[in-house]
Design an enzyme around this catalytic site. Structure first.
Site, PDB file in Angstrom:
ATOM      1  N   TYR A   1      -2.987  41.393  59.009  1.00 34.68           N
ATOM      2  CA  TYR A   1      -3.759  41.548  57.773  1.00 34.68           C
ATOM      3  C   TYR A   1      -3.115  40.874  56.571  1.00 34.68           C
ATOM      4  O   TYR A   1      -3.645  40.943  55.470  1.00 34.68           O
ATOM      5  CB  TYR A   1      -3.956  43.039  57.475  1.00 34.68           C
ATOM      6  CG  TYR A   1      -2.661  43.828  57.506  1.00 34.68           C
ATOM      7  CD1 TYR A   1      -1.830  43.874  56.384  1.00 34.68           C
ATOM      8  CD2 TYR A   1      -2.262  44.501  58.645  1.00 34.68           C
ATOM      9  CE1 TYR A   1      -0.640  44.571  56.408  1.00 34.68           C
ATOM     10  CE2 TYR A   1      -1.071  45.205  58.678  1.00 34.68           C
ATOM     11  CZ  TYR A   1      -0.266  45.239  57.559  1.00 34.68           C
ATOM     12  OH  TYR A   1       0.914  45.928  57.587  1.00 34.68           O
ATOM     13  N   GLY A   2      -1.988  40.210  56.754  1.00 36.20           N
ATOM     14  CA  GLY A   2      -1.278  39.607  55.617  1.00 36.20           C
ATOM     15  C   GLY A   2      -0.831  38.196  55.904  1.00 36.20           C
ATOM     16  O   GLY A   2      -1.644  37.318  56.150  1.00 36.20           O
ATOM     17  N   THR A   3       0.478  37.988  55.903  1.00 31.61           N
ATOM     18  CA  THR A   3       1.036  36.632  56.005  1.00 31.61           C
ATOM     19  C   THR A   3       0.882  36.017  57.384  1.00 31.61           C
ATOM     20  O   THR A   3       1.184  34.834  57.558  1.00 31.61           O
ATOM     21  CB  THR A   3       2.525  36.621  55.607  1.00 31.61           C
ATOM     22  OG1 THR A   3       3.265  37.383  56.552  1.00 31.61           O
ATOM     23  CG2 THR A   3       2.724  37.154  54.189  1.00 31.61           C
ATOM     24  N   LEU A   4       0.381  36.777  58.369  1.00 33.75           N
ATOM     25  CA  LEU A   4       0.128  36.227  59.709  1.00 33.75           C
ATOM     26  C   LEU A   4      -1.314  35.772  59.887  1.00 33.75           C
ATOM     27  O   LEU A   4      -1.656  35.210  60.924  1.00 33.75           O
ATOM     28  CB  LEU A   4       0.475  37.273  60.781  1.00 33.75           C
ATOM     29  CG  LEU A   4       1.960  37.538  60.959  1.00 33.75           C
ATOM     30  CD1 LEU A   4       2.192  38.836  61.724  1.00 33.75           C
ATOM     31  CD2 LEU A   4       2.632  36.371  61.664  1.00 33.75           C
TER      32      LEU A   4
ATOM     33  N   GLU B   1       8.821  41.844  61.138  1.00 36.46           N
ATOM     34  CA  GLU B   1       8.528  43.076  60.394  1.00 36.46           C
ATOM     35  C   GLU B   1       9.749  43.999  60.289  1.00 36.46           C
ATOM     36  O   GLU B   1       9.644  45.104  59.752  1.00 36.46           O
ATOM     37  CB  GLU B   1       7.359  43.822  61.042  1.00 36.46           C
ATOM     38  CG  GLU B   1       6.101  42.989  61.234  1.00 36.46           C
ATOM     39  CD  GLU B   1       5.481  42.460  59.950  1.00 36.46           C
ATOM     40  OE1 GLU B   1       6.005  42.740  58.846  1.00 36.46           O
ATOM     41  OE2 GLU B   1       4.458  41.770  60.040  1.00 36.46           O
TER      42      GLU B   1
END
Length: 144
Positions: A16-19, A86
Site C-alpha cells: 500500500y506504500g513504497t512497494l 519492513e
C-alpha cells in the site's frame, strides 16, 4: 520427527506504500519477481502518513493498494526481502511493523483473497492514533 522450521503459507502480498507500482521500492524489490499485480482493498484498516512511507493501522476504514503474487520460484527470497525492508522479525517487540494475514478484496471483481500485509506494530499504532496524520482517502498514491 522433523526439525525443519515451519514456513509461513505462500500467500500473495498486499502492498500500500513504497512497494506500489511507480513508487521507489517497487522496482528494487518486486520487478521480475511477480506473476501478477492488481488493485485491491483492505477493509478494517486506516492509512497513516509516516516519515516517507505509510503505516496501516487496524481500525475502521479502507486502504487502497495492490495485491502482489510472487512467482513461485521467487517467493522465499521475496518474503525474506520484504521482512528485511519492513525491519520485521517475528516476535521482536522492537518491530515497527507486524506481518499479518488478512483478507483483501480484488477491485476488479470483488473476490476476497488471503494475503500478507505489514501493519503498524501495537506501540506504533497507538502513537499514530494519538498523534499521527491519517490519510483520509486511504490511498498513498493520492498524496503523490
Amino acid at each position: 520427527m522433523s526439525l525443519t522450521p515451519l514456513l509461513p503459507p505462500a500467500l500473495p502480498f498486499f502492498v500500500y506504500g513504497t512497494l506500489r507500482p511507480g513508487e521507489p521500492n517497487h522496482d528494487h524489490f518486486l520487478r521480475g519477481r511477480t506473476a501478477a499485480e492488481e488493485p485491491a482493498l483492505l477493509q478494517g484498516a486506516a492509512l497513516y502518513d509516516g516519515p516517507g512511507y505509510p503505516y496501516v493501522v487496524e481500525e475502521p476504514g479502507i486502504v487502497r493498494g495492490d495485491l502482489v503474487t510472487a512467482r513461485p520460484e521467487e517467493y522465499g527470497a521475496l518474503l525474506v526481502a520484504l521482512d528485511h525492508l519492513e525491519e520485521y522479525v517475528p516476535g521482536d517487540p522492537r518491530n515497527l511493523y507486524e506481518r499479518v494475514e488478512r483478507e483483501v478484496v480484488r477491485e476488479a471483481d470483488g473476490t476476497p483473497v488471503r494475503a500478507w500485509t505489514y501493519v503498524a506494530a501495537p506501540a506504533v499504532a497507538e502513537g499514530l492514533r494519538r498523534h499521527g496524520s491519517r490519510i483520509a482517502t486511504g490511498d498513498w498514491l493520492a498524496l503523490r
